[in-house]
Enzyme design. Structure first.
Site, mmCIF file in Angstrom:
data_model
loop_
_atom_site.group_PDB
_atom_site.id
_atom_site.type_symbol
_atom_site.label_atom_id
_atom_site.label_comp_id
_atom_site.label_asym_id
_atom_site.label_seq_id
_atom_site.Cartn_x
_atom_site.Cartn_y
_atom_site.Cartn_z
ATOM 1 N N ARG A 146 4.064 6.745 2.902
ATOM 2 C CA ARG A 146 3.320 7.900 3.401
ATOM 3 C C ARG A 146 2.571 7.506 4.673
ATOM 4 N NH1 ARG A 146 0.456 5.883 -0.980
ATOM 5 N NH2 ARG A 146 -1.755 5.457 -0.619
ATOM 6 N N CYS A 161 -2.657 0.375 14.826
ATOM 7 C CA CYS A 161 -3.582 0.812 13.774
ATOM 8 C C CYS A 161 -4.750 -0.164 13.646
ATOM 9 C CB CYS A 161 -2.837 0.915 12.449
ATOM 10 S SG CYS A 161 -3.882 1.524 11.086
ATOM 11 N N CYS A 186 -4.593 6.167 11.539
ATOM 12 C CA CYS A 186 -4.000 6.010 12.874
ATOM 13 C C CYS A 186 -3.038 7.125 13.232
ATOM 14 C CB CYS A 186 -3.304 4.663 13.000
ATOM 15 S SG CYS A 186 -1.770 4.503 12.035
ATOM 16 N N CYS A 219 2.255 2.787 9.427
ATOM 17 C CA CYS A 219 1.267 2.912 10.506
ATOM 18 C C CYS A 219 1.938 2.731 11.862
ATOM 19 C CB CYS A 219 0.168 1.850 10.372
ATOM 20 S SG CYS A 219 -0.691 1.834 8.789
ATOM 21 N N CYS A 251 -0.207 6.890 7.480
ATOM 22 C CA CYS A 251 -1.614 6.476 7.530
ATOM 23 C C CYS A 251 -2.440 7.612 8.134
ATOM 24 C CB CYS A 251 -1.744 5.212 8.378
ATOM 25 S SG CYS A 251 -3.447 4.676 8.666
ATOM 26 N N THR A 284 0.815 -1.222 0.000
ATOM 27 C CA THR A 284 0.000 0.000 0.000
ATOM 28 C C THR A 284 0.848 1.271 0.000
ATOM 29 O OG1 THR A 284 -0.113 0.066 2.432
ATOM 30 C CG2 THR A 284 -1.834 -1.174 1.269
ATOM 31 N N ASP A 316 20.191 11.414 49.630
ATOM 32 C CA ASP A 316 18.998 12.208 49.910
ATOM 33 C C ASP A 316 18.296 11.684 51.158
ATOM 34 O OD1 ASP A 316 16.871 14.180 48.433
ATOM 35 O OD2 ASP A 316 15.858 12.569 49.518
#
Length: 563
Positions: A70, A45, A75, A41, A72, A37, A503
């Site tokens: 690129r 997702c 999500c 993601c 998604c 695709t 401390d």
């Protein structure tokens, strides 16, 4: 043959299991790039799980973008909490990522980043490409794309203003990057957001309300107590669950209003210059430790506690002559007695949470059950952290707040709005601090000396430094000992493995929980979080003062306290 691919030593099987189960705990740890695709993601997702042969796991969004994938838009992988590795690791790549998040490249380019880290540009690019799958310019480009998306979807700013506010050199570069990363134009990205969320954007430019996600669980009572107890009048305000203050940013100043909500922190920002959005968000996330991996940390700390006795008492010499109740008061902001439900700030002391099991037995079968999701507060400004820490040495939090408030009122830059002042600059304190500060002369001289070192550039405080070098430089200052150096290092660098064994309150918490502070390797690399648990447990279980009428005035502790 099925080819399973992952980059940069990511475990393919572990990553794929996280994706198959949509495990949100791994969001921000890596991204899933789907070759069929061309989309990447976050692990959680909700889309159909891709086939094993079609995915590649990458450590950063920049690496995915570099490979032509690129983001998604379902999500929004760039909106996930940041990777906890940038804090848990102290290598060059992690330090570079912290500075890139603060906008160093946008302000000074790759040369500024390389100079801050002490490496050549060529060596820096080689290391980042090998470790993170992308060089500094590609990483900064991914960061600009994230900032652009925030501004596109949360403001009514014109696209031309957003382009330059996000750090792009031109509108064309802005349009091309948004199209490449999100596969739509900036205008379409805004329209998608409006259809999904409604037209609820603020009408006034410079006003933003963001949801900053974090990994659950989160110990809200500890963070809220810390913010309330340390709020300096005139500089900070904690009221009705909202923390408000103003801070200097690279191009001006910003007023922030923070409130902790389930799953996210609501951040209302009033920005003088929109270019400061990304650095402000990065600093808030660092301040509240929002990128931590609490499940992994809690599991490691609990495993270290397994088999230890719950309460073993306080060794007689643990306090070195100081009254334990008074010492807890000095460290914790003023808890006067065991029955006292509130600190001097008026805010309830943190509860010890899950230290005792629900059935009331003194010893859980698997060891001591620590409260889940504790965070280590970071800082919003390095010089301010150091100077406030030095002001607060060996006095109560309430007294430190009073001294700091006087300094802020006299030397701080006036502001309009709910917060009247910014914290004074190092230059102002170096020039006039001796006229305003009160207390022992040596401490005043030490604070003014540190301010002079900061003003002259002899001491540089930023999150890209190594812990070893930072600690060395801090210890070289007059009036700075191991406690102060370690405390500043822990908060400035988000160093997860700093223990404060000297401390006073840490020692009391360790005594109550049976922790041997001379043998803490079992909790590495999470000893900063162990320190928070010890502080919280000691403050939630203050010493009784039944014999107060017979007590002589407590001597000044030889140990430090929480600044």
């Amino acid at each position: 043959m099925v080819v399973c691919v992952s980059a940069n030593d990511l475990d393919f099987e572990r990553c794929y299991r996280a994706v198959a189960t949509r495990d949100a705990r791994f969001d921000g740890h890596f991204v899933t790039a789907v070759r069929t695709t061309g989309i990447y993601c976050r692990p959680s997702c909700p889309a159909i799980t891709p086939k094993r042969a079609n995915v590649t796991f990458l450590p950063t969004a920049a690496a995915a973008q570099q490979g032509g994938f690129r983001a998604c838009r379902r999500c929004l992988p760039d909106a996930a909490p940041g990777s906890p590795l940038w804090n848990t690791r102290a290598d060059l790549a992690s330090r570079a990522m912290r500075l890139i998040g603060d906008g160093v490249i946008e302000r000074g380019g790759v040369p500024a980043l390389a100079n801050a880290l002490g490496y050549s540009q060529r060596q820096l690019t080689r290391v980042l490409t090998g470790e993170l799958g992308a060089g500094p310019l590609a990483l900064a480009r991914a960061h600009r794309a994230h900032t652009a998306r925030l501004l596109i979807q949360t403001t009514r700013l014109p696209m031309s203003d957003i382009a330059f506010a996000a750090g792009f050199a031109s509108i064309r570069q802005f349009n091309d990057t948004v199209r490449e990363v999100f596969a739509v134009s900036p205008t379409a990205l805004r329209e998608e957001s409006r259809r999904r969320n409604g037209d609820t954007l603020p009408a006034t430019n410079g006003l933003l309300t963001l949801r900053l996600p974090y990994r659950e669980p989160l110990d809200r009572t500890w963070l809220e107590w810390f913010l309330a107890a340390h709020a300096v009048p005139g500089l900070e305000l904690y009221e009705s669950g909202i923390y408000t203050r103003s801070l200097r940013t690279p191009h001006g100043h910003t007023t922030i209003r923070l409130s902790i909500q389930p799953g996210h922190v609501r951040a209302a920002l009033s920005l003088q210059d929109m270019r400061d959005l990304a650095p402000t968000v990065a600093r808030i996330r660092h301040f509240l430790d929002l990128d931590a991996d609490p499940v992994g940390i809690d599991e490691a700390l609990t495993a270290g506690m397994a088999g230890m006795p719950l309460h073993v008492g306080i060794p007689g010499d643990a306090w070195e002559g100081a009254n334990p109740a008074d010492s807890a008061q000095r460290a914790g902001g003023g808890a006067a007695a065991k029955g006292d439900a509130q600190s001097r700030s008026g805010f309830p002391l943190p509860e010890s949470g899950g230290v005792r099991p629900a059935d009331g037995s003194a010893q859980p079968a698997n060891g001591i059950a620590l409260p889940a999701g504790i965070r280590v507060p970071g800082c919003l400004d390095g010089p301010e952290l150091l100077l406030r820490t030095m002001i607060g040495q060996q006095i109560s939090v309430a007294a430190a707040n009073t001294h700091t408030a006087r300094l802020v009122q006299q030397l701080g830059e006036p502001m309009d709005g709910p917060i009247p002042h910014l914290f004074p600059t190092a230059e102002a304190i170096a020039e006039h601090g001796s006229e305003v500060l009160t207390g022992p002369g040596r401490r005043i001289d030490a604070i003014v000396g540190a301010a002079k070192a900061l003003a002259a550039g002899d001491l540089v405080l930023h999150s890209g430094r190594t812990a070893t070098e930072l600690r060395r430089d801090l210890l070289a200052l007059d009036g700075v000992g191991p406690w102060t150096a370690d405390y500043v290092t822990m908060r400035l660098l988000a160093d997860p493995d700093v223990l404060l064994p000297s401390d006073l309150v840490v020692r009391r918490g360790a005594s109550l929980l049976g922790v041997d502070l001379t043998a803490t390797a079992r909790w590495a690399p999470w000893r900063s979080y162990l320190t928070m648990h010890l502080w919280k447990h000691a403050l939630a279980n203050p010493e009784p003062r039944a014999a107060a009428k017979n007590d002589s005035p407590a001597t000044t502790p030889t140990r430090r306290k929480i600044p």
